[in-house]
Scaffold this motif. Structure first.
Motif, mmCIF file in Angstrom:
data_model
loop_
_atom_site.group_PDB
_atom_site.id
_atom_site.type_symbol
_atom_site.label_atom_id
_atom_site.label_comp_id
_atom_site.label_asym_id
_atom_site.label_seq_id
_atom_site.Cartn_x
_atom_site.Cartn_y
_atom_site.Cartn_z
ATOM 1 N N ASN A 25 1.194 -0.963 0.129
ATOM 2 C CA ASN A 25 -0.127 0.147 0.013
ATOM 3 C C ASN A 25 0.795 0.951 -0.100
ATOM 4 O OD1 ASN A 25 -2.652 -1.240 -0.019
ATOM 5 N ND2 ASN A 25 -2.599 -0.915 1.984
ATOM 6 N N PHE A 58 -5.527 -6.669 -7.083
ATOM 7 C CA PHE A 58 -6.094 -7.025 -5.895
ATOM 8 C C PHE A 58 -6.492 -8.416 -5.235
ATOM 9 C CE2 PHE A 58 -6.944 -2.063 -6.470
ATOM 10 C CZ PHE A 58 -5.888 -1.716 -5.372
ATOM 11 N N ARG A 90 -5.990 -5.223 -17.085
ATOM 12 C CA ARG A 90 -6.659 -3.764 -16.340
ATOM 13 C C ARG A 90 -5.206 -2.887 -15.936
ATOM 14 N NH1 ARG A 90 -10.814 -2.782 -11.360
ATOM 15 N NH2 ARG A 90 -8.991 -4.042 -10.618
ATOM 16 N N ALA A 112 -9.278 -9.695 -4.557
ATOM 17 C CA ALA A 112 -10.188 -10.368 -5.325
ATOM 18 C C ALA A 112 -11.107 -9.025 -4.718
ATOM 19 C CB ALA A 112 -11.171 -11.200 -3.276
ATOM 20 N N TYR A 113 -12.457 -9.192 -6.014
ATOM 21 C CA TYR A 113 -13.437 -8.088 -5.695
ATOM 22 C C TYR A 113 -12.555 -6.980 -6.853
ATOM 23 C CZ TYR A 113 -15.901 -11.443 -3.507
ATOM 24 O OH TYR A 113 -16.654 -12.232 -2.289
ATOM 25 N N ASN A 114 -12.044 -7.114 -7.554
ATOM 26 C CA ASN A 114 -11.523 -6.134 -7.463
ATOM 27 C C ASN A 114 -11.878 -5.462 -9.159
ATOM 28 O OD1 ASN A 114 -8.161 -6.106 -8.202
ATOM 29 N ND2 ASN A 114 -8.292 -8.043 -7.517
ATOM 30 N N PHE A 132 -2.573 -1.673 -10.438
ATOM 31 C CA PHE A 132 -3.312 -2.689 -9.357
ATOM 32 C C PHE A 132 -3.740 -3.351 -9.357
ATOM 33 C CE2 PHE A 132 -2.679 1.645 -7.509
ATOM 34 C CZ PHE A 132 -1.889 1.522 -5.895
ATOM 35 N N ILE A 188 -15.448 -3.830 -11.457
ATOM 36 C CA ILE A 188 -16.590 -3.543 -11.225
ATOM 37 C C ILE A 188 -17.463 -4.191 -11.921
ATOM 38 C CG2 ILE A 188 -18.161 -0.427 -11.397
ATOM 39 C CD1 ILE A 188 -14.811 0.048 -12.669
ATOM 40 N N PRO A 189 -18.074 -4.657 -11.156
ATOM 41 C CA PRO A 189 -19.255 -5.224 -11.418
ATOM 42 C C PRO A 189 -20.651 -5.362 -12.572
ATOM 43 C CG PRO A 189 -19.468 -5.154 -8.799
ATOM 44 C CD PRO A 189 -18.675 -3.936 -9.381
#
Ligand SMILES: Nc1ncnc2c1ncn2[C@@H]1O[C@H](COP(=O)(O)OP(=O)(O)OP(=O)(O)O)[C@@H](O)[C@H]1O
Ligand SMILES: [Mg+2]
Lengths: 405, 227
Positions: free
Chosen positions: B51, B91, B156, B93-95, B89, B97-98
């Motif tokens: 970070n 991460f 991305r 999980a849940y990187n 970046f 935009i749904p």
């Protein structure tokens, strides 16, 4: 990009979005209908009253305005009457001579309001001819009295009887006369119904000795919204300050006050309604941002500025608000228009009450785009208020914390 | 030339129980084209270090230089733009935009950069093809497997041609096969396009693929080996 994100975001939780939109829709629909009916009803009542008695604009001598004495009358000038009548928007200019008198019968004596009228022209305003319940209206060239219903009952007078009137005349003289009662009529206003007597102008002038005098000119208009403008035009005709030209609002402020206070209670109700909607909208937006904490953190981390993130939320709420507003307008405008053109008509007891007040028993709506616009602006304002906190929290968010959640 | 350098950076969390020196005087340099793993037990400071290096957090002391620019001197807005243009970046999980498709997720970052549409399109195809997802471009994240989602995230991260890619446990939520696959792709991109990857991991198989392994314990670097 923001628009697309916002649009897709609101459909993530279809049910919640629909509920939010529906709450705006129903609140606004209700508010619009309620206001339209309220405004329409006041309008109807006000118009009925103005049409029935006071007119939209009154002209007095300045002295009479301050002291309603028979010594402050003014001379009837047909040129002036014609001048007023010619102003576009003026329906009629009606001469009146109003004075106080005592009505005396063998049984009773009562203080009454004696309203001297031109029997023909008065048809264009209070139209006593249409309110006769017993006897009849004046025939051409004929004089006499028309008594309000409750007054006639109190005095025990019927058409064909004679009634003695006593009062003040011009130049300090006293006035007295004996008059034939031609008809009894029913007045919408209960107060007037207890104390008003119509008399033809020639008779009242002879009785008071005030030849060719008037206490007021009462003016009826086609459109109530033109009142102030026409008042100004008439004022210019009387530039010498010996006359006062007043609108009904200036002339009977109590009435306007009463309507205003009534409206205020309507506003309180609307305020509560909007408060509930506001909390609903606020709840939705809070849920939205708390569900998307992580995702918002990711977007901020990869390089989306806070302002843009905040704009997405604001846009989402605006989408919902606008959908609610648009749908309520699509439904309410035709509905209000329908109720304006085909007002709700009261029957039975409610209808009776209206009729007793001399009102047509209808509840008309009034399609007023300004009023509508206000409601929409209020909804938008609610939305802006409800996004303040979420927007602040987006600006305060720490990426590291949002990502950990 | 160093793409990234930390000079004795420290990050201290002040808790009721006392201070936690999550990162404690770490100095590291990374060259262009590195493929480095940061390993260490849970709570050793891997995430905190990443970070800090990514400009998501600020050190309490020390400085962080990206291409010789001290990012600690940037204000919040500048830091956001700095990340946008310089760092990729990924991460855990849940990187993604749904509400955006794989393609849109990749394009998103270039939209933020205000790149012209034609360029965005072309680059999106390029990077999605590079991670082997050319055929899933129109799928939303929910329709993709965890491994596919992470590959989109890598795509991305690459899309904007960053100076380096930071990945905090990119394989932690993946089954071993998907993890392998993701690592292979990252390796290939590193080899063929000399993309700099710095990632943290717990997974020994992932560690095995790294060319440099930095081991943290209690916020300190205890080992820094290059194979
Ligand atoms: N926001 C915070 N507030 C307080 N303490 C924190 C915070 N973030 C991390 N820490 C502490 O700092 C230390 C390092 O945490 P960090 O998340 O960097 O470890 P890590 O190596 O990534 O662990 P893991 O392998 O479990 O992900 C831990 O002791 C953690 O409890
Ligand atoms: Mg971690």
């Amino acid at each position: 990009m923001i628009l697309i994100l916002a649009w897709r975001n609101i459909w993530r939780n279809r049910r919640r979005t629909l509920i939010t939109i529906a709450s705006v829709f129903f609140a606004l629909l209700f508010a619009l209908l309620m206001r339209a009916l309220q405004v329409g009803t006041y309008d109807h009542m006000l118009r009925s009253m103005l049409d029935a008695y006071t007119g939209y604009i009154q002209v007095y001598s300045t002295d009479y305005y301050y002291d309603r004495s028979i010594d402050h009358l003014f001379e009837q000038d047909e040129a002036v009457m014609a001048g007023i009548s010619e102003i576009p928007g003026v329906k009629a200019a009606i001469p009146r001579l109003e004075t106080f008198a005592l009505a005396i019968t063998a049984r009773q004596t009562k203080g009454v309001m004696l309203l001297g009228i031109d029997p023909e022209r008065e048809k264009l305003l209070s139209n006593p001819a249409g309110r006769i319940t017993q006897g009849r209206y004046y025939r051409a060239g004929e004089g006499g009295l028309l008594l309000a219903g409750r007054l006639a009952a109190y005095l025990g007078v019927e058409p064909g009887d004679t009634l003695t009137l006593m009062g003040m005349g011009c130049q300090g003289a006293s006035a007295a006369g004996l008059f034939v009662v031609r008809g009894i009529l029913k007045l919408p206003n209960p107060d007037l119904d207890r104390r008003l007597i119509y008399i033809d102008l020639p008779s009242v002038r002879e009785y008071t000795g005030c030849s060719n005098m008037l206490s007021s000119i009462v003016i009826n208009l086609d459109d109530v919204n033109q009142t102030a403008a026409i008042r100004d035009r008439i004022s210019h005709m009387f530039s010498d300050k010996t006359f006062r030209v007043l609108t009904y609002e200036e002339n009977s402020p109590e009435l306007i006050q009463q309507i205003d206070s009534d409206k205020a209670s309507g506003y309180i109700f609307l305020g509560l309604l909007y408060l509930i909607v506001g909390f609903g909208v606020f709840g939705t937006v809070l849920m939205m941002i708390s569900e998307r904490r992580k995702e918002t953190g990711v977007m901020a981390a990869i390089g989306m500025q806070r302002l843009k993130l905040a704009l997405v939320v604001v846009t989402e709420m605006l989408w919902m608000g606008l959908l609610g507003i648009a749908s309520s307008y699509v439904v309410s405008i035709p509905l209000v228009w329908y109720l304006q053109e085909f007002p709700i008509r009261f029957t039975g007891e409610m209808g009776e009450i209206y009729l007793n007040y001399g009102l047509e028993p209808i509840m008309p709506a009034r399609l007023d785009l300004m009023v509508n616009l206000w409601q929409a602006l209020i909804v938008l304002l609610i939305i802006f208020i409800s996004v303040i906190y979420p927007v602040i929290s987006i600006f305060k968010m720490k990426e590291t914390e949002a990502l950990r959640s | 030339m160093n793409v990234l350098e930390t000079r004795s950076i420290t990050r201290i969390y002040k808790e009721a129980a006392g201070e936690i020196r999550a990162v404690d005087g770490i100095s590291l340099t990374f060259q262009k084209g590195e493929f480095a793993a940061i390993v260490g037990p849970s709570g050793s400071g891997k995430t905190t270090l990443l970070n800090l290096m990514g400009g998501l957090d600020r050190p309490d002391t020390g400085s962080i230089l990206v291409d010789a620019v001290d990012i600690c001197g940037l204000n919040a807005r500048q830091l956001v733009d700095f990340r946008l243009y310089n760092i990729g970046f990924v991460f855990q999980a849940y990187n993604l935009i749904p509400v955006l498709t794989a393609e849109e997720n990749v394009e998103f970052i270039m939209q933020l950069q205000k790149r012209p549409r034609a360029e965005r399109r072309q680059r999106t195809h390029e990077v999605l093809a590079a991670v082997g997802l050319a055929d899933r471009m129109k799928s939303r994240p929910a329709k993709l497997s965890g491994g596919q989602q992470q590959r989109v995230a890598v795509a991305r991260a690459l899309a904007s041609k960053p100076k380096f890619v930071l990945a905090d446990e990119p394989t932690a939520n993946l089954d071993s096969k998907s993890a392998e696959n993701l690592l292979e792709i990252m390796e290939k991109l590193n080899r063929e396009e000399s993309i700099t990857f710095i990632f943290s991991t717990h997974d020994p198989r992932v560690v095995a693929r790294a060319r440099r392994v930095i081991t943290l314990v209690d916020g300190k670097v205890i080992r820094d080996e290059t194979a």
